[in-house]
Design a protein around this motif. Structure first.
Motif, PDB file in Angstrom:
ATOM      1  N   GLU A 155       0.828  -1.207   0.000  1.00  0.00           N
ATOM      2  CA  GLU A 155       0.000   0.000   0.000  1.00  0.00           C
ATOM      3  C   GLU A 155       0.864   1.259   0.000  1.00  0.00           C
ATOM      4  O   GLU A 155       0.563   2.234  -0.696  1.00  0.00           O
ATOM      5  N   SER A 170      -1.727  -1.286 -12.179  1.00  0.00           N
ATOM      6  CA  SER A 170      -2.716  -2.085 -11.448  1.00  0.00           C
ATOM      7  C   SER A 170      -3.581  -2.909 -12.394  1.00  0.00           C
ATOM      8  O   SER A 170      -4.185  -3.894 -11.990  1.00  0.00           O
ATOM      9  N   SER A 174      -5.661  -6.959 -12.205  1.00  0.00           N
ATOM     10  CA  SER A 174      -7.120  -7.020 -12.232  1.00  0.00           C
ATOM     11  C   SER A 174      -7.572  -7.757 -13.485  1.00  0.00           C
ATOM     12  O   SER A 174      -6.928  -7.660 -14.529  1.00  0.00           O
ATOM     13  N   ASP A 178     -12.829  -6.403 -15.147  1.00  0.00           N
ATOM     14  CA  ASP A 178     -13.044  -5.776 -13.850  1.00  0.00           C
ATOM     15  C   ASP A 178     -13.236  -4.275 -14.042  1.00  0.00           C
ATOM     16  O   ASP A 178     -12.577  -3.649 -14.876  1.00  0.00           O
ATOM     17  N   SER A 180     -12.290  -1.919 -12.254  1.00  0.00           N
ATOM     18  CA  SER A 180     -11.093  -1.156 -11.896  1.00  0.00           C
ATOM     19  C   SER A 180     -10.089  -1.087 -13.037  1.00  0.00           C
ATOM     20  O   SER A 180      -9.207  -0.223 -13.044  1.00  0.00           O
ATOM     21  N   SER A 184      -8.330   2.467 -13.654  1.00  0.00           N
ATOM     22  CA  SER A 184      -6.916   2.621 -13.313  1.00  0.00           C
ATOM     23  C   SER A 184      -6.156   3.344 -14.417  1.00  0.00           C
ATOM     24  O   SER A 184      -5.266   4.152 -14.153  1.00  0.00           O
ATOM     25  N   TYR A 212     -17.661   5.782 -11.723  1.00  0.00           N
ATOM     26  CA  TYR A 212     -18.043   5.432 -10.356  1.00  0.00           C
ATOM     27  C   TYR A 212     -19.537   5.618 -10.109  1.00  0.00           C
ATOM     28  O   TYR A 212     -20.124   4.948  -9.269  1.00  0.00           O
ATOM     29  N   PRO A 221     -15.547   0.672  -9.816  1.00  0.00           N
ATOM     30  CA  PRO A 221     -14.107   0.465  -9.624  1.00  0.00           C
ATOM     31  C   PRO A 221     -13.749   0.531  -8.137  1.00  0.00           C
ATOM     32  O   PRO A 221     -14.493   1.092  -7.333  1.00  0.00           O
ATOM     33  N   SER A 222     -12.610  -0.011  -7.805  1.00  0.00           N
ATOM     34  CA  SER A 222     -12.159   0.012  -6.417  1.00  0.00           C
ATOM     35  C   SER A 222     -11.931   1.449  -5.955  1.00  0.00           C
ATOM     36  O   SER A 222     -11.271   2.241  -6.631  1.00  0.00           O
ATOM     37  N   LYS A 224     -10.112   2.290  -3.604  1.00  0.00           N
ATOM     38  CA  LYS A 224      -8.706   2.430  -3.219  1.00  0.00           C
ATOM     39  C   LYS A 224      -7.898   3.170  -4.283  1.00  0.00           C
ATOM     40  O   LYS A 224      -6.886   3.789  -3.981  1.00  0.00           O
TER      41      LYS A 224
END
Length: 236
Positions: A155, A170, A174, A178, A180, A184, A212, A221-222, A224
């Protein structure tokens, strides 16, 4: 003193172009004085400094390779800031040594230093980042008391990326379908623009918002991906 003066003179006067053809057909080969430098601690230190300044110099690359052939020199070379991404075997060995140290030490300052060194190696180029990220992802999935350390390290690695490389890479972690995966790429472009001191295009920010906002529950999407400090500034 005299040694310091000669060192500074070498740093100022060294010209890689002088040695550009020494290994080509008809070239003179490595100069005889190179072995003397390699055997001496101060000489190796000079080679490391020159390598950092002239990363494409064939002679210095050859010198570093010769140093790495000596037993026990891996960590010395790495500690001097030499880019080891071109020496993948060495890069991997040193990474493993540092990861084992992270798993075994309880010294907070030592953990911070190891994290810094691993990040430095990871951001040397895309290959280095992908390798470090993949190893950390595998280690954090292992059911061991130290797994959480590698999750934190992974992280921190993502947060330390200043030009969006973490988001851009990233996608390799994935599935292609996906949510994300697409986000990304867009976030990486936004971060790359912001890291250059420019304002991110509003069209990209709107596209990101729609990714989103418009997807159904469980398909967004994530979140994070938005946690990068620079991304927070862009959105604010």
């Amino acid at each position: 003193d005299e040694a310091a003066y000669l060192r500074q003179l070498a740093l100022e006067k060294f010209k890689p172009s002088i040695f550009s053809g020494i290994f080509s057909s008809g070239g003179s080969g490595a100069p005889k004085w190179l072995n003397s430098l390699i055997e001496d601690a101060d000489g190796r230190s000079l080679i490391y400094d020159l390598s950092f300044r002239h990363q494409n110099c064939l002679l210095l690359t050859f010198a570093v390779q010769k140093i790495l052939m000596q037993p026990g020199r891996d960590e010395e070379v790495a500690s001097q800031g030499v880019d080891l991404s071109s020496y993948f075997g060495v890069f991997h060995r040193i990474l493993m040594v540092r990861l084992r140290a992270i798993a075994s030490t309880n010294d907070t300052e030592r953990l911070k230093e190891l994290s810094r060194l691993i990040q430095h190696g990871a951001f040397s180029n895309v290959t280095g980042y992908l390798h470090v990220r993949q190893v950390l992802t595998q280690l954090e999935a292992v059911s061991q008391p130290w797994s959480c350390r590698f999750k934190r390290l992974r992280e921190d690695l993502e947060m330390a990326s200043k030009d969006g490389i973490a988001c851009k890479m990233s996608r390799f972690f994935s599935p292609p379908d996906d949510a994300s995966f697409a986000a990304s790429t867009l976030i990486a472009d936004i971060l790359a623009t912001a890291s250059g001191g420019h304002v991110a295009p509003s069209s990209d920010v709107i596209k990101l918002y729609r990714q989103y906002k418009s997807r159904g529950s469980g398909c967004i999407p994530s979140v994070k991906l938005l946690h990068h400090p620079m991304m927070v500034k862009v959105l604010l």
